[in-house]
Scaffold this motif. Sequence first.
Motif, PDB file in Angstrom:
ATOM      1  N   GLU A 171      -7.713  13.137 -62.473  1.00 31.30           N
ATOM      2  CA  GLU A 171      -8.196  11.830 -62.044  1.00 31.30           C
ATOM      3  C   GLU A 171      -7.008  10.868 -61.950  1.00 31.30           C
ATOM      4  O   GLU A 171      -6.136  10.853 -62.807  1.00 31.30           O
ATOM      5  CB  GLU A 171      -9.227  11.285 -63.032  1.00 31.30           C
ATOM      6  N   THR A 204      -5.270  11.225 -45.542  1.00 29.47           N
ATOM      7  CA  THR A 204      -4.976  12.622 -45.861  1.00 29.47           C
ATOM      8  C   THR A 204      -5.594  13.562 -44.833  1.00 29.47           C
ATOM      9  O   THR A 204      -6.440  13.165 -44.040  1.00 29.47           O
ATOM     10  CB  THR A 204      -5.514  12.993 -47.258  1.00 29.47           C
ATOM     11  N   SER A 221      -5.487  12.819 -53.702  1.00 29.76           N
ATOM     12  CA  SER A 221      -6.452  13.905 -53.510  1.00 29.76           C
ATOM     13  C   SER A 221      -5.864  15.187 -52.929  1.00 29.76           C
ATOM     14  O   SER A 221      -6.388  16.268 -53.162  1.00 29.76           O
ATOM     15  CB  SER A 221      -7.609  13.431 -52.636  1.00 29.76           C
ATOM     16  N   THR A 222      -4.787  15.090 -52.167  1.00 27.80           N
ATOM     17  CA  THR A 222      -4.149  16.256 -51.571  1.00 27.80           C
ATOM     18  C   THR A 222      -2.690  15.938 -51.273  1.00 27.80           C
ATOM     19  O   THR A 222      -2.316  14.764 -51.202  1.00 27.80           O
ATOM     20  CB  THR A 222      -4.865  16.692 -50.271  1.00 27.80           C
ATOM     21  N   PRO A 239     -13.413  10.149 -50.775  1.00 26.04           N
ATOM     22  CA  PRO A 239     -13.633  11.380 -50.012  1.00 26.04           C
ATOM     23  C   PRO A 239     -14.324  11.090 -48.675  1.00 26.04           C
ATOM     24  O   PRO A 239     -14.958  10.054 -48.490  1.00 26.04           O
ATOM     25  CB  PRO A 239     -14.544  12.210 -50.919  1.00 26.04           C
ATOM     26  N   ARG A 292      -9.228  15.198 -46.723  1.00 22.03           N
ATOM     27  CA  ARG A 292      -9.676  14.710 -48.030  1.00 22.03           C
ATOM     28  C   ARG A 292      -9.945  13.207 -48.045  1.00 22.03           C
ATOM     29  O   ARG A 292      -9.993  12.597 -49.105  1.00 22.03           O
ATOM     30  CB  ARG A 292      -8.639  15.039 -49.103  1.00 22.03           C
ATOM     31  N   SER A 296      -0.621  15.914 -55.658  1.00 18.40           N
ATOM     32  CA  SER A 296      -1.964  16.241 -56.112  1.00 18.40           C
ATOM     33  C   SER A 296      -1.894  17.287 -57.215  1.00 18.40           C
ATOM     34  O   SER A 296      -1.235  18.313 -57.065  1.00 18.40           O
ATOM     35  CB  SER A 296      -2.783  16.773 -54.936  1.00 18.40           C
ATOM     36  N   ASN A 332      -9.469   7.524 -54.915  1.00 17.82           N
ATOM     37  CA  ASN A 332      -9.731   8.392 -53.779  1.00 17.82           C
ATOM     38  C   ASN A 332     -11.116   8.134 -53.199  1.00 17.82           C
ATOM     39  O   ASN A 332     -12.086   7.944 -53.931  1.00 17.82           O
ATOM     40  CB  ASN A 332      -9.588   9.853 -54.195  1.00 17.82           C
ATOM     41  N   SER A 358      -6.988   7.495 -49.689  1.00 20.58           N
ATOM     42  CA  SER A 358      -6.623   7.153 -51.061  1.00 20.58           C
ATOM     43  C   SER A 358      -5.976   5.775 -51.040  1.00 20.58           C
ATOM     44  O   SER A 358      -5.235   5.451 -50.125  1.00 20.58           O
ATOM     45  CB  SER A 358      -5.630   8.164 -51.645  1.00 20.58           C
TER      46      SER A 358
END
Length: 136
Positions: free
Chosen positions: A77, A100, A81-82, A119, A103, A73, A117, A106
Amino acid sequence: MKKFCLFFCIIFTCIIKVFPQYVINGEEYEFRTRNLPQSEVNDIIQDKYGFIWIATLDGLYRYDGYEYKAYLSDGQEGAISTNMILSLDIDSYNNLWVGTYGRGLSRFDYETGEFINFPIEILINRKDLKGGTLQR
């Protein structure tokens, strides 16, 4: 004799920790994790291309049989995400999904080499789930 048994148990335990074995598609594999920044592996999966994906709390790694490629991460973009990766799965369309810590999910896009991603907020909103697939 007791000292020998204790010594053997300690050595055996160390060997298991240094050379962990994983089962992928019914076959056992042994990985040397010394090239990973973290030796604790949360999940492991093999995709249709033969790549082995390794989830750690310090990033996602792809192993091609020779070397590791890190997917980390960086806030950009297309990045994951993590770095705190808990689980991996491949769906019926051969998409790699990454679970994740905190987060969401993904999905790896093999054509671009980037992640899409999703969320947690999107996952909670059931309107974004259509026909068992995530729409974005």
